[in-house]
Each structure stands twice: as C-alpha cells, then as structure tokens.
Design a protein around this motif. Structure first.
Motif, PDB file in Angstrom:
ATOM      1  N   LYS A 190      51.023  31.037 -17.823  1.00  0.00           N
ATOM      2  CA  LYS A 190      52.269  31.251 -18.051  1.00  0.00           C
ATOM      3  C   LYS A 190      52.498  32.604 -18.937  1.00  0.00           C
ATOM      4  N   ARG A 191      51.681  32.515 -19.915  1.00  0.00           N
ATOM      5  CA  ARG A 191      51.529  33.598 -21.141  1.00  0.00           C
ATOM      6  C   ARG A 191      51.271  34.873 -20.722  1.00  0.00           C
ATOM      7  N   LYS A 192      50.442  34.805 -19.803  1.00  0.00           N
ATOM      8  CA  LYS A 192      49.859  36.324 -19.182  1.00  0.00           C
ATOM      9  C   LYS A 192      50.975  36.836 -18.425  1.00  0.00           C
ATOM     10  N   PHE A 193      51.613  35.917 -17.569  1.00  0.00           N
ATOM     11  CA  PHE A 193      52.624  36.480 -16.706  1.00  0.00           C
ATOM     12  C   PHE A 193      54.082  37.116 -17.500  1.00  0.00           C
ATOM     13  N   ILE A 194      54.332  36.445 -18.311  1.00  0.00           N
ATOM     14  CA  ILE A 194      55.280  36.714 -19.509  1.00  0.00           C
ATOM     15  C   ILE A 194      54.935  37.898 -19.952  1.00  0.00           C
ATOM     16  N   ARG A 195      53.712  38.165 -20.321  1.00  0.00           N
ATOM     17  CA  ARG A 195      53.290  39.547 -21.056  1.00  0.00           C
ATOM     18  C   ARG A 195      53.195  40.509 -20.000  1.00  0.00           C
ATOM     19  N   ARG A 196      53.025  40.250 -18.738  1.00  0.00           N
ATOM     20  CA  ARG A 196      53.034  41.296 -17.530  1.00  0.00           C
ATOM     21  C   ARG A 196      54.610  41.780 -17.692  1.00  0.00           C
ATOM     22  N   TYR A 197      55.565  40.756 -17.733  1.00  0.00           N
ATOM     23  CA  TYR A 197      56.902  41.005 -17.378  1.00  0.00           C
ATOM     24  C   TYR A 197      57.302  41.731 -18.510  1.00  0.00           C
ATOM     25  N   ASN A 198      56.922  41.556 -19.882  1.00  0.00           N
ATOM     26  CA  ASN A 198      57.262  42.308 -21.094  1.00  0.00           C
ATOM     27  C   ASN A 198      56.656  43.575 -20.809  1.00  0.00           C
ATOM     28  N   GLU A 199      55.301  43.824 -20.681  1.00  0.00           N
ATOM     29  CA  GLU A 199      54.652  45.178 -20.710  1.00  0.00           C
ATOM     30  C   GLU A 199      55.256  46.075 -19.486  1.00  0.00           C
ATOM     31  N   VAL A 200      55.618  45.646 -18.339  1.00  0.00           N
ATOM     32  CA  VAL A 200      55.787  46.301 -17.299  1.00  0.00           C
ATOM     33  C   VAL A 200      54.717  47.358 -16.996  1.00  0.00           C
ATOM     34  N   GLU A 201      53.635  46.895 -16.066  1.00  0.00           N
ATOM     35  CA  GLU A 201      52.164  47.787 -16.143  1.00  0.00           C
ATOM     36  C   GLU A 201      52.745  48.860 -15.667  1.00  0.00           C
ATOM     37  N   LYS A 202      52.050  50.004 -15.638  1.00  0.00           N
ATOM     38  CA  LYS A 202      52.358  51.160 -15.254  1.00  0.00           C
ATOM     39  C   LYS A 202      52.140  51.395 -13.709  1.00  0.00           C
ATOM     40  N   ASN A 203      51.467  50.482 -13.179  1.00  0.00           N
ATOM     41  CA  ASN A 203      51.430  50.485 -11.568  1.00  0.00           C
ATOM     42  C   ASN A 203      52.255  49.849 -10.865  1.00  0.00           C
ATOM     43  N   LEU A 204      53.504  49.122 -11.868  1.00  0.00           N
ATOM     44  CA  LEU A 204      54.484  48.522 -11.150  1.00  0.00           C
ATOM     45  C   LEU A 204      55.717  49.426 -11.126  1.00  0.00           C
ATOM     46  N   SER A 205      56.496  48.926  -9.936  1.00  0.00           N
ATOM     47  CA  SER A 205      57.739  50.073  -9.930  1.00  0.00           C
ATOM     48  C   SER A 205      58.886  49.274 -10.581  1.00  0.00           C
ATOM     49  N   ALA A 206      58.720  48.022 -10.810  1.00  0.00           N
ATOM     50  CA  ALA A 206      59.881  47.297 -11.255  1.00  0.00           C
ATOM     51  C   ALA A 206      59.475  46.254 -12.211  1.00  0.00           C
ATOM     52  N   GLN A 207      60.225  45.743 -13.069  1.00  0.00           N
ATOM     53  CA  GLN A 207      60.098  44.628 -14.078  1.00  0.00           C
ATOM     54  C   GLN A 207      60.145  43.105 -13.281  1.00  0.00           C
ATOM     55  N   CYS A 208      58.896  42.696 -13.271  1.00  0.00           N
ATOM     56  CA  CYS A 208      58.859  41.231 -12.678  1.00  0.00           C
ATOM     57  C   CYS A 208      57.476  40.250 -13.110  1.00  0.00           C
ATOM     58  N   HIS A 209      57.515  39.225 -12.970  1.00  0.00           N
ATOM     59  CA  HIS A 209      56.239  38.283 -13.382  1.00  0.00           C
ATOM     60  C   HIS A 209      55.363  38.370 -12.198  1.00  0.00           C
ATOM     61  N   TYR A 210      55.752  38.320 -10.996  1.00  0.00           N
ATOM     62  CA  TYR A 210      55.005  38.308  -9.888  1.00  0.00           C
ATOM     63  C   TYR A 210      54.828  39.648  -9.044  1.00  0.00           C
ATOM     64  N   CYS A 211      53.801  40.077  -8.556  1.00  0.00           N
ATOM     65  CA  CYS A 211      53.785  41.225  -7.712  1.00  0.00           C
ATOM     66  C   CYS A 211      53.132  40.491  -6.418  1.00  0.00           C
ATOM     67  N   THR A 212      52.894  39.224  -6.095  1.00  0.00           N
ATOM     68  CA  THR A 212      52.539  38.673  -4.713  1.00  0.00           C
ATOM     69  C   THR A 212      53.503  37.640  -4.648  1.00  0.00           C
ATOM     70  N   HIS A 213      53.351  36.692  -3.594  1.00  0.00           N
ATOM     71  CA  HIS A 213      54.510  35.946  -3.291  1.00  0.00           C
ATOM     72  C   HIS A 213      53.925  34.419  -2.916  1.00  0.00           C
ATOM     73  N   TYR A 214      54.639  33.730  -2.909  1.00  0.00           N
ATOM     74  CA  TYR A 214      54.112  32.278  -2.473  1.00  0.00           C
ATOM     75  C   TYR A 214      54.228  31.745  -1.225  1.00  0.00           C
ATOM     76  N   SER A 215      54.748  32.652  -0.203  1.00  0.00           N
ATOM     77  CA  SER A 215      54.714  32.303   1.203  1.00  0.00           C
ATOM     78  C   SER A 215      54.877  33.894   2.005  1.00  0.00           C
ATOM     79  N   SER A 216      53.968  33.982   2.901  1.00  0.00           N
ATOM     80  CA  SER A 216      53.783  35.087   3.496  1.00  0.00           C
ATOM     81  C   SER A 216      52.977  35.225   4.771  1.00  0.00           C
ATOM     82  N   ALA A 217      53.241  36.165   5.637  1.00  0.00           N
ATOM     83  CA  ALA A 217      52.557  35.797   7.064  1.00  0.00           C
ATOM     84  C   ALA A 217      50.757  35.461   6.640  1.00  0.00           C
TER      85      ALA A 217
END
Length: 267
Positions: A65-92
């Motif tokens: 949880k701490r790591k994902f909050i850090r990701r959200y706050n930092e907004v990594e350079k390769n992300l185009s938007a602020q979010c906790h998760y770049c993958t999803h809980y359900s996909s094809a």
C-alpha cells in the motif's frame, strides 16, 4: 435479508454495471475472499482466514500500500496521469489465463499471446502463488477473480492434456495446484470456496468491496483515499472518445482498454 446468495447478488451487480460473459474485456469480476491457501483445514469462523474486503488488492499489505501511495504522489515520468495502478484487476488476458485449460479460452489465450502459450512459470498454475502475486509480491498484478472460481471445478484440471511446458523447477504444468485444504480435489476446492463466499464474514463485509469496484470508492476523492485509482484510460464511461479527433490517440486508448481492462460502470 439472506433472500438471495452473495453469488447471485454479485452477478446482478456485474450485469447492472455492463459486465458480460460475452465480452472478455467486460467479464464479470468477483473478489478474492480468502487469504488462507496454506492450512490443512479451512476455518471459516476465523476472521484471519479471509482477505480484507475493505481494501483493493494493491493495499492488502502495509508495505505494498505504501509503495502504491508513493507512486501516486510521485507520478513517475513514464505515466501520463496520476494513479495508483497502471494495470487492472480484470482484463481479457486475465480471464483467458484463468480458463486456459478449457476451450474456447485456450485458443483465446494463445491469440492474445501472439499464437502460443506463455512461459510456464507465468501461467496460472497455483491458487496460492496467484494470490501471493496479486496481493503481495507483484506490483503489476492486482487481479481479482472470475465467477468460475465459485462453481466450475473443470477449469482447474487439464482434461484436454494441453502441453503447457515445464516450470523452472522442472514441474510439468498440468492441473492447477490447489491449497492443502482442498485435498487435491477441484470439487472440494469449489465447494469450500463457495462456502467462504456465502459465509457470515463475507456477508458482513462484502459491501466494502462492492464500494471499491461498483460504488462510490471507484473514482474521485473517495478512491484516492482508498488507494483505488487506476489509469484514466480504464474509466471508459468517463471518457468520451467522440471528442478525441486525433485517430492515433483514439486507437491508442482503445488498444489500452482492450489489453488492460476497463472499470465497470458505477451503479
């Protein structure tokens, strides 16, 4: 009032939210309900047996949880938007990977993988290791379950004798490895797993998970507080593709959604 089962209620919510067996990208989503995949017997009267339904899969452990909050706050350079998760809980690909031992999902999985099975160690081979990956170990894995985990023992066995290859430790990939409490019996696994879904503990806490997936903690400030925000492309009903004039951007978004999944409609 206990007039319908938790299973029926979840299926009803999935249908209201636009999920369907007819679309792998919008397949019904069900929760992990257990956290105990190592005991010899399953104790459904012990709260520690269960997953924390008030938290998304990315927040099941304090460290994660701490790591994902850090990701959200930092907004990594390769992300185009602020979010906790770049993958999803359900996909094809998640749906097809769970059901890969059954047709037509075998062919679907292969087509999504470019024509062949994945590396054996990356394929769905163990309920316990999949839980550990999705809840603790893998920062790109926040997958939930599908309805079949609660009624279909056949998807856990390699009845068609597909050759999935060997894992790094030399184990030939065949049937799905089950928790000790299932005694190697897919029918017993489904029976106990369904009992867990319908248990008093899950009945008392399921509404928290529903808030995360279908309700008010799905987006906005409540989602940020719950560590439950995903890449904006996943929120299909919040994005009007007709307003996007650039065909390259539009095709990129559609490709993103088809590969990585989509948030259900809020109900």
């Amino acid at each position: 009032k206990r007039e319908i089962s938790n299973f029926d209620y979840l299926m009803y919510l999935n249908t209201l939210a636009g999920r369907s067996y007819n679309d792998y990208m919008q397949y019904p989503v069900f929760p992990w309900v257990l956290a105990d995949y190592h005991s010899e017997t399953l104790n459904l009267s012990n709260p520690h047996t269960f997953r924390d339904l008030s938290k998304p899969m990315g927040a099941q452990t304090v460290e994660r949880k701490r790591k994902f909050i850090r990701r959200y706050n930092e907004v990594e350079k390769n992300l185009s938007a602020q979010c906790h998760y770049c993958t999803h809980y359900s996909s094809a690909i998640i749906v097809a990977s769970y059901l890969v031992r059954m047709e037509p999902f075998t062919q679907t999985f292969c087509s999504l993988q470019g024509g062949s099975f994945d590396v054996a160690d990356r394929m769905f081979h163990s309920v316990k290791s999949t839980w550990e990956s999705a809840s603790r170990d893998n920062m790109s894995d926040v997958r939930e379950l599908i309805p079949e985990f609660f009624y279909l023992p056949e998807f856990l066995t390699n009845e068609n004798h597909f050759e999935f290859g060997c894992m790094q430790d030399g184990t030939v990939l065949g049937d799905v490895q089950l928790p000790p409490w299932a005694d190697g019996d897919p029918h017993k696994f489904i029976l106990l797993h369904r009992q867990a879904l319908e248990s008093d503990y899950v009945s008392a806490h399921l509404h928290h998970w529903i808030d995360l997936i279908f309700g008010h903690k799905q987006h906005g400030s409540a989602a940020v507080e719950a560590v439950n925000t995903y890449h904006p492309y996943f929120y299909g009903d919040k994005m009007n593709l007709n307003n996007i004039k650039d065909p390259l951007i539009k095709s990129t978004i559609l490709g993103f959604i088809s590969n990585f999944g989509q948030i259900p409609k809020q109900v």
